[in-house]
Design an enzyme around this catalytic site. Structure first.
Site, PDB file in Angstrom:
ATOM      1  N   TYR A   1       6.308 -10.903 -40.464  1.00  0.00           N
ATOM      2  CA  TYR A   1       6.870  -9.936 -40.675  1.00  0.00           C
ATOM      3  C   TYR A   1       6.418  -9.754 -42.276  1.00  0.00           C
ATOM      4  O   TYR A   1       5.871 -10.482 -42.781  1.00  0.00           O
ATOM      5  CB  TYR A   1       8.439  -9.624 -40.753  1.00  0.00           C
ATOM      6  CG  TYR A   1       9.381 -10.749 -41.185  1.00  0.00           C
ATOM      7  CD1 TYR A   1       9.523 -11.816 -40.428  1.00  0.00           C
ATOM      8  CD2 TYR A   1       9.742 -10.543 -42.428  1.00  0.00           C
ATOM      9  CE1 TYR A   1      10.339 -12.687 -41.143  1.00  0.00           C
ATOM     10  CE2 TYR A   1      10.662 -11.243 -43.014  1.00  0.00           C
ATOM     11  CZ  TYR A   1      11.091 -12.488 -42.527  1.00  0.00           C
ATOM     12  OH  TYR A   1      11.907 -13.652 -42.899  1.00  0.00           O
TER      13      TYR A   1
ATOM     14  N   PHE B   1       8.158 -18.299 -42.031  1.00  0.00           N
ATOM     15  CA  PHE B   1       9.021 -18.187 -43.345  1.00  0.00           C
ATOM     16  C   PHE B   1       8.219 -17.497 -44.354  1.00  0.00           C
ATOM     17  O   PHE B   1       7.071 -17.606 -44.556  1.00  0.00           O
ATOM     18  CB  PHE B   1       9.597 -19.474 -43.733  1.00  0.00           C
ATOM     19  CG  PHE B   1      10.780 -19.933 -42.938  1.00  0.00           C
ATOM     20  CD1 PHE B   1      12.042 -19.365 -43.026  1.00  0.00           C
ATOM     21  CD2 PHE B   1      10.485 -20.896 -42.062  1.00  0.00           C
ATOM     22  CE1 PHE B   1      13.019 -19.797 -42.030  1.00  0.00           C
ATOM     23  CE2 PHE B   1      11.372 -21.635 -41.276  1.00  0.00           C
ATOM     24  CZ  PHE B   1      12.671 -20.866 -41.180  1.00  0.00           C
TER      25      PHE B   1
ATOM     26  N   ALA C   1      23.895 -21.373 -59.231  1.00  0.00           N
ATOM     27  CA  ALA C   1      24.567 -22.443 -58.596  1.00  0.00           C
ATOM     28  C   ALA C   1      24.992 -22.024 -57.389  1.00  0.00           C
ATOM     29  O   ALA C   1      25.849 -20.871 -57.042  1.00  0.00           O
ATOM     30  CB  ALA C   1      25.704 -22.867 -59.425  1.00  0.00           C
TER      31      ALA C   1
ATOM     32  N   GLY D   1      24.498 -23.899 -62.633  1.00  0.00           N
ATOM     33  CA  GLY D   1      23.734 -24.936 -61.677  1.00  0.00           C
ATOM     34  C   GLY D   1      22.375 -25.009 -62.309  1.00  0.00           C
ATOM     35  O   GLY D   1      21.289 -25.325 -61.713  1.00  0.00           O
TER      36      GLY D   1
ATOM     37  N   PRO E   1      14.916 -14.152 -53.334  1.00  0.00           N
ATOM     38  CA  PRO E   1      13.768 -14.920 -52.822  1.00  0.00           C
ATOM     39  C   PRO E   1      13.717 -15.570 -51.559  1.00  0.00           C
ATOM     40  O   PRO E   1      14.794 -15.749 -50.935  1.00  0.00           O
ATOM     41  CB  PRO E   1      13.785 -16.021 -53.859  1.00  0.00           C
ATOM     42  CG  PRO E   1      15.148 -16.069 -54.777  1.00  0.00           C
ATOM     43  CD  PRO E   1      15.910 -15.046 -54.155  1.00  0.00           C
TER      44      PRO E   1
ATOM     45  N   VAL F   1       4.558 -14.040 -45.864  1.00  0.00           N
ATOM     46  CA  VAL F   1       5.137 -14.685 -44.602  1.00  0.00           C
ATOM     47  C   VAL F   1       4.547 -15.434 -43.652  1.00  0.00           C
ATOM     48  O   VAL F   1       3.456 -14.702 -43.404  1.00  0.00           O
ATOM     49  CB  VAL F   1       6.277 -13.753 -44.077  1.00  0.00           C
ATOM     50  CG1 VAL F   1       7.135 -14.153 -42.763  1.00  0.00           C
ATOM     51  CG2 VAL F   1       7.144 -12.859 -44.904  1.00  0.00           C
TER      52      VAL F   1
ATOM     53  N   LYS G   1      25.317 -17.233 -48.247  1.00  0.00           N
ATOM     54  CA  LYS G   1      24.413 -16.170 -49.286  1.00  0.00           C
ATOM     55  C   LYS G   1      24.849 -14.662 -48.931  1.00  0.00           C
ATOM     56  O   LYS G   1      24.959 -14.013 -49.924  1.00  0.00           O
ATOM     57  CB  LYS G   1      23.233 -16.578 -48.951  1.00  0.00           C
ATOM     58  CG  LYS G   1      22.527 -17.963 -49.636  1.00  0.00           C
ATOM     59  CD  LYS G   1      22.992 -18.185 -50.986  1.00  0.00           C
ATOM     60  CE  LYS G   1      22.242 -17.361 -52.064  1.00  0.00           C
ATOM     61  NZ  LYS G   1      22.788 -18.100 -53.347  1.00  0.00           N
TER      62      LYS G   1
ATOM     63  N   TYR H   1      24.379 -21.426 -44.089  1.00  0.00           N
ATOM     64  CA  TYR H   1      23.559 -21.223 -45.411  1.00  0.00           C
ATOM     65  C   TYR H   1      23.422 -19.736 -45.498  1.00  0.00           C
ATOM     66  O   TYR H   1      23.975 -19.170 -46.848  1.00  0.00           O
ATOM     67  CB  TYR H   1      22.464 -22.030 -45.764  1.00  0.00           C
ATOM     68  CG  TYR H   1      21.561 -21.549 -47.027  1.00  0.00           C
ATOM     69  CD1 TYR H   1      22.117 -21.993 -48.120  1.00  0.00           C
ATOM     70  CD2 TYR H   1      20.513 -20.965 -46.819  1.00  0.00           C
ATOM     71  CE1 TYR H   1      21.614 -21.519 -49.275  1.00  0.00           C
ATOM     72  CE2 TYR H   1      19.798 -20.431 -47.842  1.00  0.00           C
ATOM     73  CZ  TYR H   1      20.245 -20.802 -49.243  1.00  0.00           C
ATOM     74  OH  TYR H   1      19.661 -20.488 -50.306  1.00  0.00           O
TER      75      TYR H   1
ATOM     76  N   SER I   1      19.386 -14.374 -51.891  1.00  0.00           N
ATOM     77  CA  SER I   1      18.499 -14.917 -51.220  1.00  0.00           C
ATOM     78  C   SER I   1      17.699 -13.787 -50.106  1.00  0.00           C
ATOM     79  O   SER I   1      18.606 -12.955 -49.615  1.00  0.00           O
ATOM     80  CB  SER I   1      19.060 -16.042 -50.252  1.00  0.00           C
ATOM     81  OG  SER I   1      18.151 -16.569 -49.201  1.00  0.00           O
TER      82      SER I   1
HETATM   83  P1  NDP Z   1      19.074 -26.902 -55.981  1.00  0.00           P
HETATM   84  O1  NDP Z   1      19.793 -27.567 -54.716  1.00  0.00           O
HETATM   85  O2  NDP Z   1      17.989 -27.214 -56.573  1.00  0.00           O
HETATM   86  O3  NDP Z   1      20.074 -26.133 -56.963  1.00  0.00           O
HETATM   87  C1  NDP Z   1      21.477 -25.816 -56.568  1.00  0.00           C
HETATM   88  C2  NDP Z   1      22.597 -25.831 -57.534  1.00  0.00           C
HETATM   89  O4  NDP Z   1      23.833 -25.386 -57.268  1.00  0.00           O
HETATM   90  C3  NDP Z   1      22.528 -27.345 -58.100  1.00  0.00           C
HETATM   91  O5  NDP Z   1      22.428 -27.244 -59.604  1.00  0.00           O
HETATM   92  C4  NDP Z   1      23.972 -27.605 -57.703  1.00  0.00           C
HETATM   93  O6  NDP Z   1      24.655 -28.543 -58.761  1.00  0.00           O
HETATM   94  C5  NDP Z   1      24.616 -26.453 -57.743  1.00  0.00           C
HETATM   95  N1  NDP Z   1      25.811 -26.502 -57.129  1.00  0.00           N
HETATM   96  C6  NDP Z   1      26.037 -26.754 -55.564  1.00  0.00           C
HETATM   97  N2  NDP Z   1      27.387 -26.908 -55.477  1.00  0.00           N
HETATM   98  C7  NDP Z   1      27.806 -26.416 -56.698  1.00  0.00           C
HETATM   99  C8  NDP Z   1      29.529 -26.443 -56.858  1.00  0.00           C
HETATM  100  N3  NDP Z   1      30.554 -27.084 -56.176  1.00  0.00           N
HETATM  101  N4  NDP Z   1      29.702 -26.447 -58.212  1.00  0.00           N
HETATM  102  C9  NDP Z   1      28.655 -26.252 -59.217  1.00  0.00           C
HETATM  103  N5  NDP Z   1      27.383 -26.097 -58.916  1.00  0.00           N
HETATM  104  C10 NDP Z   1      27.197 -26.443 -57.562  1.00  0.00           C
HETATM  105  O7  NDP Z   1      18.610 -25.458 -55.081  1.00  0.00           O
HETATM  106  P2  NDP Z   1      17.707 -24.470 -55.623  1.00  0.00           P
HETATM  107  O8  NDP Z   1      17.186 -24.388 -57.001  1.00  0.00           O
HETATM  108  O9  NDP Z   1      16.611 -23.980 -54.465  1.00  0.00           O
HETATM  109  O10 NDP Z   1      18.562 -22.734 -55.613  1.00  0.00           O
HETATM  110  C11 NDP Z   1      19.257 -22.306 -56.371  1.00  0.00           C
HETATM  111  C12 NDP Z   1      19.662 -20.956 -55.936  1.00  0.00           C
HETATM  112  O11 NDP Z   1      18.548 -20.274 -55.649  1.00  0.00           O
HETATM  113  C13 NDP Z   1      20.787 -20.874 -55.043  1.00  0.00           C
HETATM  114  O12 NDP Z   1      21.801 -19.949 -55.239  1.00  0.00           O
HETATM  115  C14 NDP Z   1      20.024 -20.767 -53.626  1.00  0.00           C
HETATM  116  O13 NDP Z   1      20.968 -20.216 -52.713  1.00  0.00           O
HETATM  117  C15 NDP Z   1      19.307 -19.776 -54.381  1.00  0.00           C
HETATM  118  N6  NDP Z   1      17.873 -19.720 -53.455  1.00  0.00           N
HETATM  119  C16 NDP Z   1      17.013 -20.794 -53.042  1.00  0.00           C
HETATM  120  C17 NDP Z   1      15.836 -20.613 -52.432  1.00  0.00           C
HETATM  121  C18 NDP Z   1      14.968 -21.751 -52.376  1.00  0.00           C
HETATM  122  O14 NDP Z   1      14.002 -21.614 -51.351  1.00  0.00           O
HETATM  123  N7  NDP Z   1      14.790 -22.895 -53.225  1.00  0.00           N
HETATM  124  C19 NDP Z   1      15.474 -19.460 -51.845  1.00  0.00           C
HETATM  125  C20 NDP Z   1      16.488 -18.369 -52.056  1.00  0.00           C
HETATM  126  C21 NDP Z   1      17.587 -18.410 -52.820  1.00  0.00           C
HETATM  127  P3  NDP Z   1      24.386 -30.123 -58.771  1.00  0.00           P
HETATM  128  O15 NDP Z   1      23.225 -30.155 -59.439  1.00  0.00           O
HETATM  129  O16 NDP Z   1      25.763 -30.578 -59.357  1.00  0.00           O
HETATM  130  O17 NDP Z   1      24.527 -30.426 -57.360  1.00  0.00           O
END
Ligand code: NDP
Length: 321
Positions: free
Chosen positions: A285, A221, A80, A7, A188, A252, A165, A161, A124
């Site tokens: 919290y 949050f 991803a 991702g 995070p 938070v 996770k 969501y 997460s």
């Molecule tokens: P983004 O939406 O920027 O990135 C998500 C990534 O997941 C993208 O690159 C997307 O690819 C990829 N993805 C989604 N579905 C698929 C699929 N079917 N196959 C392959 N790739 C896929 O989000 P973030 O950078 O914010 O999040 C990244 C990670 O961090 C995630 O796991 C999220 O749950 C976790 N996270 C994020 C937080 C936040 O506040 N941002 C907090 C806590 C955890 P594509 O570009 O092709 O769509």
């Protein structure tokens, strides 16, 4: 040292790729569509990309999709996962399946490749803090907590969501233990700070909404800087003694505090400090910083993260003031 980032075009992953290239790693970056300039152009421009960044096409829902990207790697960063914080039509197809099956799919590729020494999984706080255990300003949530999907409705529109996770992390631990995969998990809170990718991602959208005058929910949050999150991933890979889970949160705060900070940084914005009163209140919290500190992470203050986010919006012409 060859590593894979899944991702890679995403908000957090782009910063992980950036820091890995800066440290001299060779990076195999998986994206769903390597021909989409919006997804890869910002990665190809990074220092070191020409020499050491290799793009791979992979989809979470295609079995074996990650095998070629992961085979022969020393480490894997699995970030991803769909981040959809609004109401979704088909939670199973849009969130749960890609998160859970995708994680097992990626870990399966890791288990098949003897070169992989460690996997760092981006989970997460949603997989940590949401259960029957009450949260008040005195309560300190730490890595021993695990969310219970039954209580994810505490997160309202985010509940599917959060469930995705929680189930993904649960499945990951089961798979890792059964198959002897060395895995470290990063948990995070909401992530803010500068955007490398061109489009607004889900976690900075609440900040954009505040700037655009939308009313905010009566909720609190946690927030953390994207560069600290990326750094923690790399430390969790590099520090041999790192293990288990790492919560990452600078602070938070209630949304009204977010609005107050933004108003003090940008007085002309005059963001409303009034919230939507739908009877659903989430108090503040605390989240333990002890394990994060053991990785050497010192969190950027929320004020800095907010300023960097807004400056990034300005640079990309997402806002104009
Ligand atoms: P983004 O939406 O920027 O990135 C998500 C990534 O997941 C993208 O690159 C997307 O690819 C990829 N993805 C989604 N579905 C698929 C699929 N079917 N196959 C392959 N790739 C896929 O989000 P973030 O950078 O914010 O999040 C990244 C990670 O961090 C995630 O796991 C999220 O749950 C976790 N996270 C994020 C937080 C936040 O506040 N941002 C907090 C806590 C955890 P594509 O570009 O092709 O769509």
């Amino acid at each position: 040292n060859v590593v894979c980032v899944t991702g890679a075009s995403g908000y957090i992953a782009s910063w992980i790729v950036n820091f890995l290239l800066q440290r001299g790693y060779t990076v195999r970056a998986t994206v769903r569509d390597p021909s989409d300039p919006k997804k890869v152009e910002h990665l190809l421009k990074l220092n070191g990309a020409k020499e050491r960044l290799h793009l791979f096409k992979a989809d979470l829902l295609e079995e074996g999709s990650f095998d070629s990207a992961i085979e022969g790697c020393d480490g894997v960063f699995h970030t991803a996962s769909p981040v959809l914080l609004h109401v979704v039509k088909d939670p199973e197809a849009e969130l749960i399946d890609p998160a859970v099956k995708g994680t097992v799919n990626v870990l399966g590729a890791c288990a098949k490749s003897p070169s992989v020494k460690r996997v760092v999984l981006t989970s997460s706080i949603c997989a940590v803090a949401f259960s029957s255990r009450p949260k008040t300003p005195e309560v300190v949530v730490d890595e021993t907590w695990f969310s219970d999907p039954q209580f994810s409705h505490q997160l309202k529109t985010w509940q599917w969501y959060a469930i995705s996770k929680t189930l993904a992390e649960e499945a990951a631990w089961k798979f890792a233990e059964k198959n002897g995969v060395d895995m470290v998990v990063i948990n995070p809170v909401l992530v803010a700070g500068p955007l490398l990718q061109p489009e607004v991602n889900a976690s900075v959208e609440p900040i954009l909404n505040l700037i655009n005058g939308k009313k905010f929910p009566n909720s609190s949050f946690g927030w953390v800087n994207v560069k600290d999150v990326a750094e923690a991933h790399i430390k969790a890979y590099e520090i041999a003694s790192a293990s288990g889970r790492y919560c990452l949160s600078e602070r938070v705060v209630h949304y009204s505090e977010l609005a107050r900070i933004l108003n003090s940084l940008y007085p002309t914005l005059q963001i409303t400090t009034e919230c939507e009163d739908d009877g659903h209140y989430v108090p503040t919290y605390q989240i333990s910083k002890e394990k994060a500190k053991s990785l050497g992470i010192e969190f950027q203050p929320l004020e800095v993260s907010l300023k960097e986010t807004v400056e990034s919006f300005k640079e990309k012409n997402i806002v104009n003031f």
